[in-house]
Design a protein around this motif. Structure first.
Motif, short mmCIF file in Angstrom:
data_model
loop_
_atom_site.label_atom_id
_atom_site.label_comp_id
_atom_site.label_asym_id
_atom_site.label_seq_id
_atom_site.Cartn_x
_atom_site.Cartn_y
_atom_site.Cartn_z
N THR A 12 0.83 -1.20 0.00
CA THR A 12 0.00 0.00 0.00
C THR A 12 0.86 1.25 0.00
O THR A 12 0.61 2.19 -0.76
N THR A 13 1.91 1.26 0.83
CA THR A 13 2.78 2.44 0.85
C THR A 13 3.52 2.60 -0.47
O THR A 13 3.71 3.71 -0.94
N ARG A 14 3.91 1.49 -1.10
CA ARG A 14 4.58 1.58 -2.40
C ARG A 14 3.65 2.13 -3.47
O ARG A 14 4.05 2.93 -4.30
N ALA A 15 2.39 1.70 -3.43
CA ALA A 15 1.42 2.17 -4.43
C ALA A 15 1.16 3.66 -4.26
O ALA A 15 1.08 4.41 -5.24
N ILE A 16 1.05 4.12 -3.02
CA ILE A 16 0.83 5.55 -2.78
C ILE A 16 2.05 6.34 -3.22
O ILE A 16 1.92 7.41 -3.82
N GLU A 17 3.24 5.82 -2.95
CA GLU A 17 4.46 6.50 -3.37
C GLU A 17 4.56 6.59 -4.88
O GLU A 17 4.93 7.61 -5.44
N ARG A 18 4.18 5.53 -5.57
CA ARG A 18 4.22 5.54 -7.03
C ARG A 18 3.16 6.46 -7.61
O ARG A 18 3.36 7.07 -8.64
N ARG A 19 2.01 6.54 -6.96
CA ARG A 19 0.94 7.41 -7.46
C ARG A 19 1.37 8.87 -7.40
O ARG A 19 1.07 9.65 -8.29
N SER A 20 2.09 9.23 -6.34
CA SER A 20 2.58 10.61 -6.26
C SER A 20 3.71 10.84 -7.25
O SER A 20 4.01 11.97 -7.60
N GLY A 21 4.33 9.78 -7.72
CA GLY A 21 5.34 9.87 -8.76
C GLY A 21 6.73 10.19 -8.29
O GLY A 21 7.65 10.28 -9.06
N THR A 22 6.90 10.38 -7.00
CA THR A 22 8.23 10.74 -6.51
C THR A 22 8.54 10.01 -5.22
O THR A 22 7.65 9.58 -4.50
N THR A 23 9.80 9.92 -4.93
CA THR A 23 10.25 9.40 -3.66
C THR A 23 10.59 10.58 -2.75
O THR A 23 10.58 11.73 -3.18
N ARG A 24 10.91 10.29 -1.54
CA ARG A 24 11.22 11.37 -0.59
C ARG A 24 12.45 12.14 -1.05
O ARG A 24 12.50 13.37 -0.98
N ALA A 25 13.46 11.46 -1.56
CA ALA A 25 14.69 12.13 -2.02
C ALA A 25 14.40 13.03 -3.22
O ALA A 25 14.94 14.13 -3.32
N GLU A 26 13.51 12.58 -4.12
CA GLU A 26 13.18 13.40 -5.29
C GLU A 26 12.41 14.65 -4.87
O GLU A 26 12.61 15.73 -5.42
N ARG A 27 11.49 14.51 -3.91
CA ARG A 27 10.75 15.69 -3.44
C ARG A 27 11.67 16.69 -2.76
O ARG A 27 11.54 17.90 -2.93
N LYS A 28 12.66 16.17 -2.00
CA LYS A 28 13.62 17.04 -1.33
C LYS A 28 14.46 17.79 -2.35
O LYS A 28 14.72 18.99 -2.22
N ALA A 29 14.90 17.09 -3.41
CA ALA A 29 15.69 17.73 -4.45
C ALA A 29 14.87 18.76 -5.21
O ALA A 29 15.38 19.82 -5.60
N ALA A 30 13.59 18.49 -5.42
CA ALA A 30 12.74 19.45 -6.13
C ALA A 30 12.54 20.71 -5.30
O ALA A 30 12.52 21.82 -5.84
N ARG A 31 12.39 20.55 -3.98
CA ARG A 31 12.25 21.73 -3.13
C ARG A 31 13.53 22.57 -3.15
O ARG A 31 13.50 23.79 -3.19
N ALA A 32 14.69 21.90 -3.13
CA ALA A 32 15.96 22.62 -3.17
C ALA A 32 16.13 23.33 -4.51
O ALA A 32 16.63 24.45 -4.58
N ALA A 33 15.72 22.70 -5.61
CA ALA A 33 15.82 23.32 -6.92
C ALA A 33 14.85 24.48 -7.05
O ALA A 33 15.11 25.45 -7.76
N GLY A 34 13.72 24.39 -6.36
CA GLY A 34 12.72 25.47 -6.41
C GLY A 34 13.23 26.75 -5.78
O GLY A 34 12.82 27.85 -6.15
N ARG A 35 14.13 26.64 -4.83
CA ARG A 35 14.69 27.83 -4.18
C ARG A 35 15.67 28.56 -5.09
O ARG A 35 15.90 29.73 -4.95
N ASN A 36 16.27 27.84 -6.02
CA ASN A 36 17.28 28.41 -6.90
C ASN A 36 16.72 28.74 -8.28
O ASN A 36 17.39 28.56 -9.28
N GLU A 37 15.49 29.19 -8.34
CA GLU A 37 14.87 29.49 -9.63
C GLU A 37 15.53 30.70 -10.28
O GLU A 37 15.93 31.64 -9.62
N ALA A 38 15.60 30.70 -11.61
CA ALA A 38 16.14 31.83 -12.34
C ALA A 38 15.08 32.90 -12.52
O ALA A 38 15.39 34.06 -12.70
N VAL A 39 13.84 32.53 -12.49
CA VAL A 39 12.74 33.46 -12.67
C VAL A 39 11.94 33.51 -11.39
O VAL A 39 11.58 32.47 -10.84
N ALA A 40 11.67 34.70 -10.93
CA ALA A 40 10.83 34.85 -9.76
C ALA A 40 9.41 34.42 -10.12
O ALA A 40 8.97 34.63 -11.24
N PRO A 41 8.68 33.81 -9.21
CA PRO A 41 7.35 33.32 -9.54
C PRO A 41 6.39 34.41 -10.02
O PRO A 41 5.54 34.16 -10.85
#
Length: 157
Positions: free
Chosen positions: A77-106
């Motif tokens: 069940t936890t694997r299915a929920i993780e796959r449905r979100s499409g990311t793992t914890r490490a990928e979400r952490k990397a995406a948050r870190a990349a979001g802080r270094n955006e070249a364009v302000a939102p």
């Protein structure tokens, strides 16, 4: 005792079928049937049948299988929920870190094409986007293309 008798009867029937098959000159198939029919007798002689009979009638063993099944269900069940979100914890952490270094302000209407955030911040707003009024009136319905126009201008197109 009953399990041993049943296994012996199944083996004897299998060996009889193998003999009939060999009589019809299908020796390869007869050998395969004989091999399968000897398996129940081998299981009886090794004690596997007694062990399985002991497991089948103990409630504590079935409770253990139930706990193992529940843990497997929770894991899947936890694997299915993780796959449905499409990311793992490490990928979400990397995406948050990349979001802080955006070249364009939102909230920016055009991308920052300068060397860095400090150089772009020192420019006044009037110099950052000098557009003729005719161009602004024409682009008013399609404001969402301003970033594409800026990229094309950067490349000299």
């Amino acid at each position: 005792m009953l399990a041993e008798t049943i296994c012996s009867a199944v083996s004897a029937a299998g060996l009889g079928i193998a003999a009939v098959t060999a009589y019809r000159k299908r020796f390869l198939t007869a050998t395969r049937i004989a091999a399968y029919s000897l398996v129940p007798v081998g299981l009886v002689l090794t004690g596997v049948v007694d062990w399985l009979a002991g497991i089948a009638f103990k409630p504590s063993i079935w409770l253990g299988f139930g706990v193992l099944g529940l843990s497997w269900l929770l894991f899947m069940t936890t694997r299915a929920i993780e796959r449905r979100s499409g990311t793992t914890r490490a990928e979400r952490k990397a995406a948050r870190a990349a979001g802080r270094n955006e070249a364009v302000a939102p909230a920016a209407s055009a991308p920052s094409l300068g060397a860095g955030g400090a150089a772009a911040a020192t420019k006044p707003q009037a110099q950052a986007q000098p557009k003729p009024k005719k161009r602004q009136e024409a682009a008013a319905p399609g404001d969402d293309f301003s970033d594409i126009e800026a990229i094309l201008k950067k490349h000299g197109i």
